[in-house]
Structure formats: structure tokens, C-alpha cells
Design an enzyme around this catalytic site. Structure first.
Site, PDB file in Angstrom:
ATOM      1  CE1 TYR A 149      -1.787   3.505   4.960  1.00 21.96           C
ATOM      2  CE2 TYR A 149      -0.361   1.661   5.490  1.00 21.96           C
ATOM      3  CZ  TYR A 149      -1.397   2.193   4.745  1.00 21.96           C
ATOM      4  OH  TYR A 149      -2.037   1.428   3.804  1.00 21.96           O
ATOM      5  CE  LYS A 153      -4.987   1.909   5.573  1.00 19.26           C
ATOM      6  NZ  LYS A 153      -6.190   1.904   4.717  1.00 19.26           N
TER       7      LYS A 153
END
Ligand SMILES: NC(=O)c1ccc[n+]([C@@H]2O[C@H](COP(=O)([O-])OP(=O)(O)OC[C@H]3O[C@@H](n4cnc5c(N)ncnc54)[C@H](OP(=O)(O)O)[C@@H]3O)[C@@H](O)[C@H]2O)c1
Length: 266
Positions: A149, A153
């Protein structure tokens, strides 16, 4: 009149953003996500003109479908693109491997880049206009079991900073919001909300929606939400040893909350 496309509008931050934007005079919204029923209900409940495109953003044809919709419904006018759709599936790299990195990149980064590419000509011809990318504080500070994740990002943050500089001369403002823990369907933060000691860390989607408004039409370059999450990003740069100690210590597990993706893979 102000036409906005909001992705991930069926729940959470995206739905709150649609509600926030709908209060602006002359707002016209295009809502994007996979669950058509939720999009229809939201579109019907808003106090402004709102249509929707029910599509999986990782599909090859998704960007062109959305562009065709904006051209047909709004004569190609686009004042604001909010790239908000995203998800997280927790897992350490040793177990979840490249496959988990790939699915994060496909949704949280590649889909954003592909949609932006398809809509950029409309944003430029409608300038002054704006893009808001919904990144995360996890795009500045990475915790265990959220590496995939965070990678997606971090990529989004870097790309957004570059796009900000590139699109300035074209009149397309590129802003970014970096939320901390926000209680939503996808990121319920149950572990933190259950304890009095950590409840204060968790905020709500409406606060992020207001920040999205500030960095989009409001013209700010970036906002952490809530603002105190900026301290984590600053500490990662000026005191990396301290941050590493915190993120490998006993309390660190509390900071990797479960997501909807873990409970019922979507
Ligand atoms: N909540 C937090 O703590 C937090 C913190 C930092 C950053 N963020 C970021 O904020 C954004 C919004 O998250 P949220 O907290 O509001 O979570 P959420 O309630 O789960 O919302 C995610 C949205 O993305 C849509 N979506 C997911 N996969 C999709 C796909 N393949 N194609 C199209 N749409 C898709 C979902 O709709 P459908 O399922 O209907 O497709 C939903 O509308 C994400 O980018 C997330 O990374 C959240």
C-alpha cells in the site's frame, strides 16, 4: 457551473467529497466506482445535477468510458478531477509477495495515472481547473504489513509533485491530500476506535472532503488530514532512527489496522 469527476464515490471519503462539492453553486458531478446501486442512490440524493459511471477503474477501457461520459453529458467540460478510489490489503512481503504489490499499484497508482491521462486534455481546455490526488500519510511513512500500500502511495506522491510543476503553466492546479486514519468502509480502523487511548487518532470522511475542497478549487498544494499527521512525515525525515524505533516496537502492531480488503477481499 463547475463539473467534477469523483472516483471512489460510492462510500467513505469519495461519497463525502461528492456531498461537499454538491453544495457549491452550479456544481455538476460525475460519480465513479464499481457499485452502481450505491452510485445511483447517492446521485439521486444530491442537491445538484449528478450522473455516474459504474466501472472498475483497473479495466483497460475505464478511462475512455469516463472521458466519453464527460464529453457526452458535459460537452467535454471538466473543472475538477478527484482521484480518490483506492484500497489496501495488508500482508508482509514474505507471504503476500509481488502479487500484492501489483494489485495495489494497479488500483492506487496505475488507474490514477491512466484516468488522468485520458482526462487531462479536458482539464486543460477547461482551465483554470484542478486535479486532487488522494494519497495517504502512508505515502510518507511506511509501517510493517502495509509495504505494498505504501509503495503505491509513495509513487502517487512523487508523481503528483511532478505533475503539479508540469501543469502549472497549463492552468491545471494539481493538489494532494494525505489522510491519516479515517473511519470508512474500506479502512474501519476498528482497533484504534475501540480503545480510549487511540480513538483520537481516527477522524471522519467529512474532514477529508473539506481538505479536498481546499486543495482543489481552493488552490492549496497539499494537506495532511487531520493536520497533525504532518508531524509523522516531518519526523520520518528529521528523526528517522526515532521513527524506526517506534515502528518496530511493541506498540507498532496497533498502527497497522485491518482493512475491508483483509476481511472480505474485493
Ligand atoms: N480511510 C483511511 O484511513 C485512509 C487513509 C489514507 C488514505 N486513504 C485513501 O482514501 C481513498 C478513499 O478511501 P476510503 O477510506 O474512503 O475507503 P472506502 O470507503 O473503501 O472507499 C474506496 C472507494 O474506492 C472504490 N473502489 C475500490 N476499488 C475500485 C475499483 N477497482 N474501481 C473503481 N472504484 C473502486 C470503492 O467503490 P466500489 O467498491 O463501489 O468500487 C469506494 O467507493 C483511498 O485512495 C485510500 O487509499 C484512506
Amino acid at each position: 457551473m463547475s463539473v467534477a469527476v469523483v472516483t471512489g464515490a460510492s462510500t467513505g471519503i469519495g461519497a463525502a467529497t461528492a456531498a461537499r462539492l454538491s453544495r457549491e453553486p452550479g456544481a455538476e458531478l460525475v460519480l465513479v466506482a464499481r457499485r452502481e446501486e450505491l452510485l445511483r442512490e447517492l446521485a439521486e440524493s444530491l442537491p445538484c445535477r449528478a450522473s455516474y459511471v459504474a466501472v472498475d477503474l483497473t479495466d483497460e477501457a475505464a478511462p475512455e468510458r469516463i472521458r466519453a461520459h464527460v464529453e457526452a453529458e458535459h460537452d467535454g467540460r471538466l473543472d475538477l478531477l478527484v482521484n480518490n478510489a483506492g484500497a489496501s490489503w495488508r500482508g508482509d512481503f514474505g507471504s503476500a509477495g509481488y502479487a500484492n504489490v501489483q494489485r495495489h499499484m494497479e488500483l492506487n497508482f496505475d488507474a490514477v495515472v491512466r484516468l488522468t491521462e485520458a482526462l487531462l486534455p479536458l482539464l486543460r481546455s477547461s482551465a483554470p481547473s484542478a486535479i486532487v490526488n488522494v494519497a495517504s500519510t502512508a505515502g510518507r511513512v511506511a509501517r510493517a504489513r502495509t509495504g505494498a500500500y505504501s509503495a503505491s502511495k509513495f509513487a502517487l506522491v512523487g508523481w503528483t509533485d511532478s505533475l503539479y510543476a508540469e501543469e502549472l503553466p497549463h492552468g491545471v492546479h494539481v493538489g494532494m491530500v494525505l489522510p491519516g486514519f479515517i473511519a470508512t468502509e474500506g479502512f474501519p480502523a476498528t482497533e484504534l476506535r475501540e480503545k480510549a487511548l487511540t480513538r483520537w487518532l481516527v477522524s471522519n470522511p467529512e474532514v477529508v472532503a473539506e481538505a479536498i475542497y481546499e486543495v482543489g478549487p481552493g488552490g492549496k498544494p497539499e494537506r495532511y488530514v487531520p493536520r497533525f499527521y504532518a508531524l509523522a512525515a516531518v519526523a520520518r525525515v528529521v528523526a528517522p532512527r526515532f521513527i524506526r524505533r517506534v515502528l518496530t516496537g511493541g506498540a507498532a502492531a496497533n498502527l497497522t489496522t485491518s482493512t475491508a480488503g483483509d476481511v472480505a477481499p474485493r
